[in-house]
Design an enzyme around this catalytic site. Structure first.
Site, PDB file in Angstrom:
ATOM      1  N   GLU A 131      26.543  50.605  28.946  1.00  0.00           N
ATOM      2  CA  GLU A 131      25.234  50.046  28.565  1.00  0.00           C
ATOM      3  C   GLU A 131      24.295  49.806  29.741  1.00  0.00           C
ATOM      4  O   GLU A 131      23.345  49.019  29.636  1.00  0.00           O
ATOM      5  CB  GLU A 131      25.419  48.761  27.744  1.00  0.00           C
ATOM      6  CG  GLU A 131      26.159  49.013  26.442  1.00  0.00           C
ATOM      7  CD  GLU A 131      26.183  47.813  25.506  1.00  0.00           C
ATOM      8  OE1 GLU A 131      25.588  46.784  25.834  1.00  0.00           O
ATOM      9  OE2 GLU A 131      26.788  47.931  24.434  1.00  0.00           O
ATOM     10  N   GLU A 242      31.954  51.276  20.420  1.00  0.00           N
ATOM     11  CA  GLU A 242      31.963  49.904  19.887  1.00  0.00           C
ATOM     12  C   GLU A 242      31.215  49.909  18.561  1.00  0.00           C
ATOM     13  O   GLU A 242      30.098  50.422  18.484  1.00  0.00           O
ATOM     14  CB  GLU A 242      31.220  48.915  20.797  1.00  0.00           C
ATOM     15  CG  GLU A 242      31.902  48.604  22.105  1.00  0.00           C
ATOM     16  CD  GLU A 242      31.120  47.583  22.944  1.00  0.00           C
ATOM     17  OE1 GLU A 242      30.391  46.755  22.377  1.00  0.00           O
ATOM     18  OE2 GLU A 242      31.259  47.634  24.172  1.00  0.00           O
TER      19      GLU A 242
END
Ligand SMILES: *[C@@H]1O[C@H](CO)[C@@H](O)[C@H](O)[C@H]1NC(C)=O
Ligand SMILES: *[C@@H]1O[C@H](CO)[C@@H](O)[C@H](O)[C@H]1NC(C)=O
Ligand SMILES: *[C@@H]1O[C@H](CO)[C@@H](O)[C@H](O)[C@H]1NC(C)=O
Ligand SMILES: *[C@@H]1O[C@H](CO)[C@@H](O)[C@H](O)[C@H]1NC(C)=O
Length: 398
Positions: A131, A242
């Site tokens: 991220e 995720e």
């Protein structure tokens, strides 16, 4: 029969991600911020493999760091636990807020030397970063998501990793990067797509406030974001690194955490779209972020009896992906995907409190909220469609 099996095995062997791994995410620390050690990882991996009514064997795990908590650069003890339980490893190297990944590489080198191919044969992927692009995006900055890194930094570290491990047992491990879906659809980051073997996506319809994030719409929001990524990655495989829905915690716009909704999400996103179709790392088996009031764990105290029945239904509410992506009406809006993601060098997973993907309200500095609205309407590339069809076709044979 045997010939068929051999043919299928041959087809599967040709694609880096032909195996649709099933696993969970695992940070290096527990919910009280204390370190996880070998026994902790072992307990997680055993529970994951023995979950009642699981739609497959959850025998893979995604880690955020190679470094054991409380150490400088010792290999994380998850490696030994994985060897002991035959658990496949998607490794991660933390790449934000640093000029150097030397400690990560040192820890990994030590592991390769110490455990040899007992370790390297379990490694299914390497993610350089998590991220980082989201955190330097406009929304990430507005949301004070924390320190990130741009494409140049990621590519530098990808190359450094490859150079360091060429000629070792890890040389053929496919290299990827994990980010929110709109980081991938941001054209400025295209060089990262070009630099990786697979694309890792974190997707949380739960955090998509302002987008109609009621649980009943979660499958559709998920598909839109997934299809947007598929439209820009060409033939590179997508791994969902995720995703999940909280069982407890505060309401997020229309999104209500509950065990019932967590089960609905498991069915409509996990069963319908992901399990045994796309390499998937569910969020999560065990919570590890004390700062997040939403709890995503699907079981309590690592019990093999989860909070809800994991059995997959045979019918789903969500319109099929083809119908969703093919309908202009469904592609006109933008949708942001928030990501709990990981926010520290210790790999502690911190779930996100992302608000508002357009206005963006600042949350705590540890939050890694939603990606902003990348515009939809991108069509799936022919290669992506072909790839998905091929994989689906192969699995239909089993
Ligand atoms: C697109 O990516 C670049 C580089 O990562 C970043 O600087 C920029 O802010 C991103 N654009 C948006 C709209 O977030
Ligand atoms: C998003 O944030 C903006 C300004 O920060 C606010 O005006 C808007 O109501 C928020 N929308 C949602 C859905 O929270
Ligand atoms: C974030 O969104 C939630 C749900 O829409 C809202 O209740 C909350 O007030 C928002 N927080 C901020 C800081 O805007
Ligand atoms: C999990 O452990 C905690 C602390 O030991 C305990 O209070 C709780 O009742 C346990 N939950 C279950 C379902 O066993």
């Amino acid at each position: 029969m045997r010939a068929t099996a051999a043919l299928i095995a041959g087809i599967l062997a040709t694609g880096a991600s032909a195996e649709n791994y099933l696993g969970f995410n695992s940070g290096s620390t527990k919910a009280d911020r204390s370190a996880k050690f070998k026994a902790d990882f072992e307990a997680e991996f055993k529970t994951a493999q023995n979950l009642e009514n699981a739609p497959g064997k959850f025998n893979a795990v995604r880690l955020y760091t190679n470094i054991q908590a409380y150490s400088q650069d010792d290999p994380i003890e998850a490696f030994e636990a994985a060897i002991g339980t035959d658990t496949k490893l998607l490794l991660g190297i933390w790449t934000s807020g640093t000029d150097s990944i030397d400690k990560e590489l040192n820890a990994l080198k030590k592991a390769v030397e110490k455990y040899g191919d007992k370790f390297t044969k379990l490694v299914i992927g390497m993610s350089i970063g998590s991220e980082d692009l989201y955190r330097v995006s406009e929304t990430g900055i507005i949301n004070k998501a924390g320190v990130g890194a741009g494409p140049d930094v990621l590519i530098k570290f990808i190359n450094q990793y490859k150079k360091t491990f060429s000629g070792t047992g890890l040389a053929n491990v496919p290299v990827g990067h994990v980010d929110t879906w709109d980081a991938w659809t941001n054209g400025t980051n295209k060089a990262v797509i070009d630099a990786v073997d697979w694309v890792g996506v974190d997707e949380y319809p739960y955090y998509e406030n302002g987008k109609g994030n009621d649980i009943k719409n979660a499958g559709t929001l998920f598909d839109r974001a997934f299809n947007a990524v598929a439209g820009v990655v060409g033939s590179k495989p997508i791994w969902v690194t995720e995703t999940g829905w909280p069982a407890t915690g505060e309401k997020w716009d229309q999104a209500q955490p509950s065990v019932e909704n967590a089960k609905y999400y498991w069915d409509e996103v996990g069963c319908r779209k992901l399990f045994n179709k796309v390499p998937t790392f569910w969020y999560n088996l065990r919570d590890s972020n004390p700062d997040n009031t939403m709890k995503f764990a699907i079981t309590e105290n690592l019990s093999t009896k989860p909070l809800f029945d994991l059995t997959c239904p045979t019918k789903f509410d969500t319109p099929t992906a083809a119908a969703t992506s093919g309908t202009p009406a469904a592609t006109g809006s933008s949708t942001g995907v928030a990501a709990p993601g990981s926010s520290s060098t210790s790999g502690t997973t911190t779930a996100a409190s992302g608000n508002n993907t357009t206005g963006g309200s600042a949350q705590s500095s540890t939050s890694t909220p939603a990606g902003s609205g990348a515009s939809m309407g991108k069509s799936l590339s022919a290669a992506a469609v072909g790839g998905l069809a091929l994989v689906a076709g192969i699995f239909a044979l089993f």
